[in-house]
Write a protein that holds these residues in place. Structure first.
Motif, PDB file in Angstrom:
ATOM      1  N   ALA A 201      44.435  16.881  82.733  1.00 34.66           N
ATOM      2  CA  ALA A 201      44.851  17.058  84.124  1.00 34.66           C
ATOM      3  C   ALA A 201      43.813  17.906  84.857  1.00 34.66           C
ATOM      4  O   ALA A 201      43.561  19.052  84.490  1.00 34.66           O
ATOM      5  N   LEU A 202      43.200  17.331  85.878  1.00 31.33           N
ATOM      6  CA  LEU A 202      42.198  18.051  86.666  1.00 31.33           C
ATOM      7  C   LEU A 202      42.873  18.728  87.849  1.00 31.33           C
ATOM      8  O   LEU A 202      43.530  18.070  88.649  1.00 31.33           O
ATOM      9  N   PRO A 203      42.727  20.029  88.009  1.00 31.63           N
ATOM     10  CA  PRO A 203      43.398  20.753  89.097  1.00 31.63           C
ATOM     11  C   PRO A 203      42.587  20.699  90.396  1.00 31.63           C
ATOM     12  O   PRO A 203      41.623  21.438  90.571  1.00 31.63           O
TER      13      PRO A 203
ATOM     14  N   ALA B 240      32.084  20.320  85.425  1.00 30.36           N
ATOM     15  CA  ALA B 240      31.727  19.032  86.010  1.00 30.36           C
ATOM     16  C   ALA B 240      32.919  18.134  86.226  1.00 30.36           C
ATOM     17  O   ALA B 240      33.103  17.571  87.304  1.00 30.36           O
ATOM     18  N   ILE B 241      33.760  18.001  85.214  1.00 27.12           N
ATOM     19  CA  ILE B 241      34.841  17.033  85.352  1.00 27.12           C
ATOM     20  C   ILE B 241      35.886  17.497  86.350  1.00 27.12           C
ATOM     21  O   ILE B 241      36.593  16.707  86.957  1.00 27.12           O
ATOM     22  N   SER B 242      36.006  18.812  86.548  1.00 24.66           N
ATOM     23  CA  SER B 242      36.962  19.302  87.541  1.00 24.66           C
ATOM     24  C   SER B 242      36.506  18.985  88.946  1.00 24.66           C
ATOM     25  O   SER B 242      37.298  19.032  89.881  1.00 24.66           O
ATOM     26  N   MET B 243      35.222  18.648  89.098  1.00 22.41           N
ATOM     27  CA  MET B 243      34.699  18.283  90.403  1.00 22.41           C
ATOM     28  C   MET B 243      34.631  16.779  90.593  1.00 22.41           C
ATOM     29  O   MET B 243      34.842  16.257  91.677  1.00 22.41           O
TER      30      MET B 243
ATOM     31  N   GLY C 198      39.835  22.649  79.639  1.00 22.69           N
ATOM     32  CA  GLY C 198      41.140  22.779  79.015  1.00 22.69           C
ATOM     33  C   GLY C 198      41.808  24.077  79.416  1.00 22.69           C
ATOM     34  O   GLY C 198      41.341  24.788  80.317  1.00 22.69           O
ATOM     35  N   PRO C 199      42.899  24.430  78.773  1.00 23.01           N
ATOM     36  CA  PRO C 199      43.619  25.666  79.102  1.00 23.01           C
ATOM     37  C   PRO C 199      42.777  26.907  78.845  1.00 23.01           C
ATOM     38  O   PRO C 199      41.998  26.965  77.882  1.00 23.01           O
TER      39      PRO C 199
ATOM     40  N   GLY D 169      40.133  28.233  80.127  1.00 21.91           N
ATOM     41  CA  GLY D 169      38.678  28.160  80.090  1.00 21.91           C
ATOM     42  C   GLY D 169      38.101  27.444  78.896  1.00 21.91           C
ATOM     43  O   GLY D 169      36.880  27.480  78.694  1.00 21.91           O
ATOM     44  N   THR D 170      38.931  26.788  78.106  1.00 27.90           N
ATOM     45  CA  THR D 170      38.417  26.052  76.958  1.00 27.90           C
ATOM     46  C   THR D 170      37.860  24.702  77.397  1.00 27.90           C
ATOM     47  O   THR D 170      38.011  24.291  78.538  1.00 27.90           O
ATOM     48  N   GLN D 171      37.225  24.027  76.472  1.00 25.30           N
ATOM     49  CA  GLN D 171      36.620  22.732  76.747  1.00 25.30           C
ATOM     50  C   GLN D 171      37.291  21.650  75.913  1.00 25.30           C
ATOM     51  O   GLN D 171      37.566  21.844  74.733  1.00 25.30           O
ATOM     52  N   VAL D 172      37.577  20.495  76.539  1.00 24.67           N
ATOM     53  CA  VAL D 172      38.107  19.329  75.840  1.00 24.67           C
ATOM     54  C   VAL D 172      37.035  18.252  75.847  1.00 24.67           C
ATOM     55  O   VAL D 172      36.569  17.851  76.917  1.00 24.67           O
ATOM     56  N   ASP D 173      36.649  17.789  74.671  1.00 26.88           N
ATOM     57  CA  ASP D 173      35.628  16.751  74.557  1.00 26.88           C
ATOM     58  C   ASP D 173      36.275  15.382  74.447  1.00 26.88           C
ATOM     59  O   ASP D 173      37.389  15.230  73.927  1.00 26.88           O
ATOM     60  N   GLY D 174      35.562  14.380  74.923  1.00 32.71           N
ATOM     61  CA  GLY D 174      36.018  13.000  74.824  1.00 32.71           C
ATOM     62  C   GLY D 174      34.924  12.119  74.271  1.00 32.71           C
ATOM     63  O   GLY D 174      33.737  12.328  74.545  1.00 32.71           O
TER      64      GLY D 174
END
Length: 443
Positions: free
Chosen positions: A325-327, A13-16, A259-260, A262-267
C-alpha cells in the motif's frame, strides 16, 4: 550515513511513482471540457451552453439545446519542477493535446434528446531526468529518473428530458479508458572490480519500473438537473458516481517498496497490478441573468479524492506479501468556480472566469515527498474566452487558461533520494497555461 543513496532511493521511489497523472486545477481533473466551459472558469453546472459542457458537467442542459455538434482542440502547457534530492529539476515534457467532440439531437419522443461525446478529460505525466555528479557519498556519480504517462479518455452517451417549463433532467453513462506507465528509479555508478588496480564502473539501479504501458477500463454515472426559477435565475445540480476501473497490469523486473517503519519490501520479476479509480463528485450551481445580454454563473464542487488516492495498492510478487500500500494521503477537495459572459452584439460573446480549489495534497513533508512527480497543487486559475457566430449555423469559440504557479516545500531531509547529510527538502512547483479552439455547428 546509515544507508546508501541507492537504498534510500528504492525506499522512496515506489512511494512516488504511481502518484503521477494529470495536472489541472481540480486535482488531475481539467477546469472545463470544451472552450465555452474553460472560458467560464468551469462554472457551467447551472449554465451549460453546448454539448461538451453539458454531457460532462450537467447532462440536463442537453434538453434545452437545439440539435448541434462541437469539436474542441486544446493545447495544455504545464510547467513543473521538483527536488528529488539533488537540487531542483524540471520536466522535459511540457506540451499536450486535449481533444473532445460532442453532439445533441432529438430522440425517443417530444422533449427527449440524445447527446454526449468523446472527451479527453485528464491525462499528461512528467519526465524528469537528473544526472548526479560524483561526491563523497556517491563516488562515481549516477542519475535519477522519474517518468509517468496517463491518458484518460471518456465517452458519455446521455439522455435528457425537459419535464416542464421549469425543470430539465438528464443522465450520462460514463465509459472511460485509461492508459498508464510509470518509472521512478535511481541508478548509482559503482566500482565492483575484484582487482583494485584495474577498476571498472558499472551502473546499479533500483526503484520502481512499471514502464510497460497498460490499459484499464471503467464505468460510472452522472445525474443532473436544471431548475429555471424565473427568467433571471436558474439552479443546477450534478452528482457523479465513482468510476470503477479494471486493474492496470504491468510486466516488471525487480522492484522495491516502502514497508512498515521505514523498512523495504522487495519484489521479483513478474506481473504487477493496481486500480486507479476516479472519484465521486457533487456540484451545485447558480446562474443569473441581470440583463438579457449578461450572464453570471457561480458553482461549488466537492471531489472525493480521499477514497481513490489516499493509498494506492500494488499487487504482485512481493517478498512476504502480495500487496504493498503506497501512502499518497490525498484529501477531499473543495472547488469554487465563477464565470461571466456578455453578448456584445448578435455575433460576438465574450467571457471570463476564475476557479479556486483547495489543495488535495496535504502540506506536510511525507505527502509532499510522496507526490513530488505529481504536483497537483495549483489553486488559483483565471480564464478568458469568446465566441463568434459566423452565420449558416457555424460558430467559433476560443479560450485561454492560466493557473498561477504554486510551490510546496517539505522539511530539510524529506527529498526521496537525498542522503541524510545533504538535508535536501522535497518540493513541488506547478503552473499551467492552455490555449483552445472550438468549432460548433447548429443543425
Amino acid at each position: 550515513m546509515k544507508r546508501t543513496i541507492l537504498h534510500a532511493a528504492v525506499i522512496g521511489a515506489i512511494s512516488m511513482g504511481l502518484s503521477a497523472t494529470a495536472f489541472a486545477t481540480d486535482g488531475y481533473q481539467l477546469t472545463g471540457i470544451g472552450q465555452y466551459a474553460v472560458g467560464m472558469g468551469g462554472a457551467v453546472v447551472a449554465a451549460p451552453d453546448d454539448p461538451l459542457s453539458a454531457a460532462i458537467s450537467n447532462p440536463a442542459g442537453l434538453a434545452l439545446m437545439t440539435p448541434q455538434a462541437a469539436f474542441s482542440a486544446e493545447v495544455f502547457n504545464p510547467t513543473r519542477k521538483t527536488n528529488m534530492g539533488f537540487g531542483e529539476t524540471g520536466s522535459h515534457s511540457n506540451v499536450y493535446g486535449v481533444p473532445s467532440i460532442g453532439w445533441v439531437a432529438p430522440a425517443f419522443g417530444d422533449g427527449i434528446v440524445f447527446g454526449g461525446g468523446v472527451y479527453g478529460t485528464s491525462g499528461l505525466g512528467v519526465n524528469y531526468l537528473q544526472n548526479v555528479a560524483p561526491n563523497p557519498e556517491l563516488k562515481y556519480g549516477g542519475y535519477a529518473q522519474a517518468y509517468s504517462s496517463i491518458t484518460f479518455i471518456q465517452m458519455a452517451p446521455s439522455l435528457a428530458m425537459k419535464v416542464n417549463s421549469h425543470l430539465a433532467v438528464g443522465a450520462s453513462l460514463n465509459i472511460a479508458a485509461e492508459q498508464g506507465s510509470f518509472q521512478q528509479t535511481f541508478t548509482q555508478y559503482t566500482n565492483i572490480s575484484p582487482v583494485p588496480s584495474q577498476p571498472y564502473v558499472v551502473p546499479i539501479g533500483g526503484g520502481l519500473n512499471l514502464s510497460t504501458p497498460s490499459w484499464a477500463y471503467g464505468v460510472g454515472l452522472t445525474l443532473g438537473a436544471l431548475y429555471k426559477v424565473n427568467n433571471m435565475v436558474t439552479l443546477g445540480f450534478t452528482y457523479k458516481s465513482p468510476m470503477i476501473f479494471t486493474p492496470m497490469t504491468f510486466q516488471g523486473g525487480a522492484q522495491a517498496a516502502p514497508g512498515p517503519n521505514g523498512t523495504q519490501v522487495d519484489g521479483g520479476a513478474g506481473q504487477y497490478s493496481g486500480h486507479l479509480n476516479y472519484p465521486q463528485q457533487v456540484a451545485l450551481g447558480l446562474a443569473i441573468h441581470p440583463t438579457r445580454r449578461w450572464l453570471i454563473s457561480v458553482e461549488g464542487q466537492w471531489i472525493n479524492w480521499h477514497n481513490t488516492l489516499n493509498t494506492f495498492n500494488i499487487y504482485g510478487p512481493w517478498q512476504g506479501t502480495n500487496v504493498v500500500a503506497l501512502p499518497l494521503n490525498w484529501r477531499n477537495q473543495w472547488v469554487a468556480n465563477f464565470g461571466t459572459q456578455y453578448d456584445v452584439n448578435n455575433w460576438l460573446q465574450v467571457r471570463a472566469g476564475y476557479a479556486w480549489g483547495s489543495n488535495p495534497v496535504p502540506n506536510n513533508s511525507a505527502a509532499i515527498a510522496a507526490n513530488t512527480i505529481f504536483p497537483a497543487i495549483v489553486q488559483n486559475t483565471v480564464t478568458f474566452g469568446a465566441t463568434q457566430k459566423l452565420g449558416m449555423g457555424w460558430k467559433l469559440t476560443e479560450a485561454y487558461m492560466h493557473a498561477f504557479s504554486n510551490t510546496m516545500t517539505g522539511a530539510p531531509g524529506s527529498a526521496p533520494f537525498a542522503p541524510g547529510d545533504t538535508m535536501q527538502a522535497a518540493s513541488s512547483t506547478l503552473g499551467e497555461n492552455s490555449y483552445g479552439l472550438q468549432v460548433g455547428y447548429d443543425f
